[in-house]
Enzyme design. Structure first.
Site, PDB file in Angstrom:
ATOM      1  N   ARG A  11       4.953   4.153  -7.089  1.00  0.00           N
ATOM      2  CA  ARG A  11       5.305   3.465  -7.300  1.00  0.00           C
ATOM      3  C   ARG A  11       6.928   1.902  -6.461  1.00  0.00           C
ATOM      4  O   ARG A  11       7.367   3.252  -6.666  1.00  0.00           O
ATOM      5  CB  ARG A  11       5.801   2.269  -8.236  1.00  0.00           C
ATOM      6  CG  ARG A  11       6.108   2.543  -9.393  1.00  0.00           C
ATOM      7  CD  ARG A  11       6.207   1.258 -10.461  1.00  0.00           C
ATOM      8  NE  ARG A  11       7.117  -0.316 -10.661  1.00  0.00           N
ATOM      9  CZ  ARG A  11       7.242  -0.594 -11.618  1.00  0.00           C
ATOM     10  NH1 ARG A  11       7.082   0.203 -13.089  1.00  0.00           N
ATOM     11  NH2 ARG A  11       8.182  -0.943 -11.674  1.00  0.00           N
ATOM     12  N   HIS A  12       5.784   1.402  -5.367  1.00  0.00           N
ATOM     13  CA  HIS A  12       7.407   0.512  -4.997  1.00  0.00           C
ATOM     14  C   HIS A  12       8.559  -0.237  -5.929  1.00  0.00           C
ATOM     15  O   HIS A  12       7.905  -0.431  -7.175  1.00  0.00           O
ATOM     16  CB  HIS A  12       6.883  -0.558  -4.199  1.00  0.00           C
ATOM     17  CG  HIS A  12       7.406  -1.275  -2.705  1.00  0.00           C
ATOM     18  ND1 HIS A  12       8.844  -1.826  -2.933  1.00  0.00           N
ATOM     19  CD2 HIS A  12       7.835  -0.865  -1.674  1.00  0.00           C
ATOM     20  CE1 HIS A  12       9.627  -2.282  -2.294  1.00  0.00           C
ATOM     21  NE2 HIS A  12       9.214  -1.469  -1.103  1.00  0.00           N
TER      22      HIS A  12
END
Length: 164
Positions: free
Chosen positions: A81-82
């Protein structure tokens, strides 16, 4: 329940898909060579170029490093995930994985429509802005992940592309 298919176990290491340190150091080296040639052309003086793989690797960690320096806290393990944009990660559709990146507020509004939750999700105070979504990440994933499992990736990608 949060799907573990999107998140590695807490102690798992993740390998990048390519030799990123080598490639980045090569790019920085090429830029250094070009700058040195330009300097030689202008001044007649040679230049010394010093590149290390660690330097190339660290150049990819600017978000995590600046966060660490600002807060004094170690960065969390994020898996795929970012670090600062939600949702922006790997999701599991019914048949395979896909990456969905919702990088702006306008995209968030359209994303909520595409997954069929419209204003109910869009206007929920826990998810109304990206900082809100970041603060309530697990709650949001508990809502979004099961929806993606209801259709094949081709369906979702077609819908997301149509919504730009």
């Amino acid at each position: 329940m949060i799907s573990l298919a999107c998140r590695p176990p807490a102690r798992a290491w993740m390998r990048g898909p390519v030799a990123i340190a080598d490639m980045t150091t090569g790019v920085w080296s090429a830029m250094g060579i070009l700058a040195a040639l330009y300097a030689r052309e202008k001044t007649g003086q040679g230049q010394f170029i010093d590149q290390a793989l660690l330097d190339g690797q660290l150049s990819w960690a600017q978000v995590m490093a600046s966060d660490t320096f600002a807060t004094g806290q170690r960065p969390p393990r994020l898996g795929n995930r970012h670090a600062t944009i939600v949702p922006y990660q790997v999701f599991t559709a019914r048949d395979k994985h896909m990456i969905v990146a919702v990088g702006t507020q306008a995209l968030w509004d359209r994303f909520c429509e595409v997954i069929g939750l419209g204003a109910g999700l869009r206007d929920d105070p826990r998810f109304a802005t990206n900082p809100d979504r970041l603060s309530h990440y697990t709650e949001l994933m508990n809502v979004v992940e099961p929806i993606f499992l209801t259709q094949d990736a081709a369906h979702w990608l077609k819908q997301l592309r149509a919504a730009e």
